[in-house]
Design an enzyme around this catalytic site. Sequence first.
Site, short mmCIF file in Angstrom:
data_model
loop_
_atom_site.label_atom_id
_atom_site.label_comp_id
_atom_site.label_asym_id
_atom_site.label_seq_id
_atom_site.Cartn_x
_atom_site.Cartn_y
_atom_site.Cartn_z
N CYS A 184 38.53 -5.19 29.38
CA CYS A 184 39.58 -6.20 29.40
C CYS A 184 39.12 -7.55 28.88
O CYS A 184 39.84 -8.52 29.01
CB CYS A 184 40.08 -6.38 30.83
N GLN A 185 37.94 -7.64 28.26
CA GLN A 185 37.46 -8.94 27.85
C GLN A 185 38.41 -9.67 26.91
O GLN A 185 38.46 -10.89 26.88
CB GLN A 185 36.07 -8.83 27.19
#
Length: 467
Positions: free
Chosen positions: A96-97
């Site tokens: 999810c960066q």
Amino acid sequence: MKKTVCELFAGVGGFRCGLNGIKTLEDMRAPERWETVWFSQWEPAEKNTQYAHGCYVHHFGSCLDKNGADTTNDNIEDVDKKALPDFNLLVGGFPCQDYSVASSLATSKGLEGRKGILWWSIRETIEEKQPPFVLLENVDRLLRSPAKQRGRDFGIMLACFRDEGYTVEWRVINAAEYGLQQRRRRTFIFAYKNGTGYDERIRAQAGYRQGCEKEEAEGENRMCMDRILTRDGFFAVTFPVLDVDPNKIQITELPAGLGELSDSFSFGFENTGIMKDGIVYTAKTQPAYEGGQITLGDIMETGQVDERYFIPLEKLYYTRPDVTHSDETKERLPKEDRQTWQYLRGAKKLPRRAANGHEYIFSEGAIAMIDADDRPARTMLTSEGNFSRTTHIVRDRQTGRIRLLTAEETERIQGFPTGHTKYCRTSSGQTVEMPLRKRRFMMGNALVVDLVERMGRTLETIFEMEE
């Protein structure tokens, strides 16, 4: 229905621990309620030791695909999805960066980013294996990504599920609002195949109408979806919410093609919603919880803590402890002052120059120097323990001295067994200790296991009723 699981982007096993109610290392020895038939964990940044995969294997062992090969530590993009064992539940906290609060939404690249593109590996797995149920986790800002076309990425994900014949529920859940030990907001996505026993029960229970004129059904279906979102649905049963005015539910229809979605779709997804037959129903909900509250103090060490966790006074303060602001608009503080926690967490005024030459004053507000131990912990990030504003600083329960969190405390903040990340297995089969910085990183990258445990109990009921 057999409780078989495939865990993608497995990390150190958060979904597996949660589904099987693993709270201590001793619990690892008990028979698992859910059978994990395959998992995947590969970190491209780790060139030598794959620490997360090694920790997972240390506790649970590995899995072979249908060809008898161990591909659990291969890049998921390269894995042949046809060779995966069959399973009934797909889970994963996919990377999810590109949406994370650790960077601004304006700079995130969403599905186009290096991590965001891994969504397509999830879609490929769903297309190939067609699991009846899917449970995924991501950061809350996923619903608003990307900044220039809010909601596009999540709309694409929903359309992928629609095209494969799934209904999708989602909920943004703050673990602390349901009594748990961390103020961590995450988006959870629950998808189920249309035509399953669960789908039929939910539709019948809520009175959903299909196959009639849109205008005729919209009013009734709005009421139906309100019942699913606030009473009968997966998340409403597991994490109750207050009632919602059905007239405040927003409705939109997803475009038929992914190309149109990618080019022009934008929508304000709320923290709760459902997509069925390509129609999106979404509303803002509030938790309905009146139970107890676990605090940071409840999970902190009460005995002696290793000296390496304590902060030397010269690194803690550069002046009196009551000073919380610094004004450097006229003169910069000495370097040694700026390398203290007091400076880092304090309010600041700094002269800055933009790329176009424009000069301005950068201002930053103060945050508490010492984290309160009578409240849940703040959101833990992968930078935990580093010289960062987001790192927790606590007052030691035994000595009263100021220190950082221990590795074991970070595990308990996420609901893992104490000592879960201490050891990992190398590719050569050796058991080694995981470095402290990696242990903290793994926990900052994990999910709150307790939330998955509660969802697992609901899933067990659903699976028991499937043929």
